[in-house]
Design a protein around this motif. Structure first.
Motif, PDB file in Angstrom:
ATOM      1  N   LEU A 123      40.147  43.077  39.331  1.00 58.80           N
ATOM      2  CA  LEU A 123      40.910  41.839  39.176  1.00 58.80           C
ATOM      3  C   LEU A 123      42.364  42.183  38.865  1.00 58.80           C
ATOM      4  O   LEU A 123      42.651  42.821  37.856  1.00 58.80           O
ATOM      5  CB  LEU A 123      40.332  40.988  38.053  1.00 58.80           C
TER       6      LEU A 123
ATOM      7  N   ALA B 165      43.512  34.936  41.617  1.00 55.00           N
ATOM      8  CA  ALA B 165      42.811  33.918  42.408  1.00 55.00           C
ATOM      9  C   ALA B 165      43.711  32.721  42.699  1.00 55.00           C
ATOM     10  O   ALA B 165      43.263  31.577  42.689  1.00 55.00           O
ATOM     11  CB  ALA B 165      41.544  33.465  41.675  1.00 55.00           C
TER      12      ALA B 165
ATOM     13  N   LYS C 118      31.897  38.410  43.847  1.00 50.70           N
ATOM     14  CA  LYS C 118      32.952  37.477  44.224  1.00 50.70           C
ATOM     15  C   LYS C 118      33.259  36.536  43.060  1.00 50.70           C
ATOM     16  O   LYS C 118      32.359  36.097  42.354  1.00 50.70           O
ATOM     17  CB  LYS C 118      32.543  36.658  45.452  1.00 50.70           C
ATOM     18  N   VAL C 119      34.558  36.244  42.874  1.00 51.73           N
ATOM     19  CA  VAL C 119      34.973  35.300  41.840  1.00 51.73           C
ATOM     20  C   VAL C 119      34.595  33.885  42.272  1.00 51.73           C
ATOM     21  O   VAL C 119      35.026  33.417  43.334  1.00 51.73           O
ATOM     22  CB  VAL C 119      36.498  35.389  41.600  1.00 51.73           C
TER      23      VAL C 119
END
Length: 244
Positions: free
Chosen positions: A51, A80, A99-100
């Motif tokens: 991230l 994101a 996956k976020v």
């Protein structure tokens, strides 16, 4: 084992019957990124989840029965598609199948915010720092990362959280000021304080740890109950809450 070919710092770990999750940070060419590592119980790791690129760190991780994980930490970069709102924001991120699926930024104008701990019930502890004050932030989130109740208390640093099977939530922090629910609590200097909350966020008790000024961790075990770890001028001390 997992060879990441860069220095890493692991800050949090979560284990359940299906595997192990590790959260921390990894050095990048431009700074540091948040790092999530997951493996099965035999130690076979999946590819890491990264991230950010410049200034992100993960501090705690919770494994969820549906196969997802929730990680919390802090970031001073876009993640994101969500921009930084303060100087630094606390972040809560749901990840499934690498996956976020959801990302929430906790911010305050002109402040640095961090989340440093989380429980399986998503009770988060962290800090809010501005030029003029330092506070511990405590927030209970729903499974969809919606805040359900929250507190801020004057302190000397972050807050650390725990939950019991009965749903009693605890938070440990270095208190530096009064608390409305505890009329007699008036510390003259930073003192480690353990607060108890019911499921609705009502403060039901407060317990000081004499001699400790800075919290390190708090946890719960079936055999010992609630255990708090703090440090002071004489060293590191371990405290057990005997009244519950």
């Amino acid at each position: 084992t997992s060879d990441l070919k860069a220095p890493v710092l692991i800050n949090g770990m979560s284990i359940n019957s299906k595997g192990i999750s590790l959260a921390g940070s990894i050095q990048t060419a431009t700074g540091s990124a948040g790092l999530l590592l997951e493996s099965d119980l035999q130690g076979l790791f999946e590819a890491p989840v990264i991230l950010g690129k410049v200034d992100t760190s993960l501090e705690s991780v919770i494994r969820v029965a549906d196969g997802s994980v929730t990680v919390v930490g802090n970031s001073a970069e876009v993640l994101a598609g969500k921009k930084v709102a303060g100087i630094r924001d606390g972040i809560s991120v749901k990840i499934k199948a690498r996956k976020v699926t959801a990302l929430l930024r906790s911010s305050a104008t002109g402040a640095s915010r961090k989340w440093d701990s989380a429980t399986t019930s998503l009770f988060l502890g962290g800090s809010v720092q501005t030029k003029t004050k330092f506070e511990t932030a405590l927030t209970k989130f729903s499974p969809t990362l919606t805040p359900t109740w929250t507190y801020r208390f004057p302190s000397n640093g972050s807050g650390f959280t725990a939950v019991t099977p009965a749903g009693i939530h605890y938070a440990l922090f270095g208190s530096t000021g009064g608390i409305k629910a505890l009329p007699t609590w008036k510390p003259s200097k930073a003192t480690a304080l353990l607060l108890a909350f019911d499921a609705k966020g009502v403060i039901t008790g407060g317990y000081s740890a004499a001699g400790a000024t800075t919290p390190i961790a708090v946890g719960y075990s079936k055999e010992l109950g609630v255990i708090a770890l703090g440090s002071g001028q004489t060293g590191v001390s371990l405290f057990r809450l005997t009244s519950r």
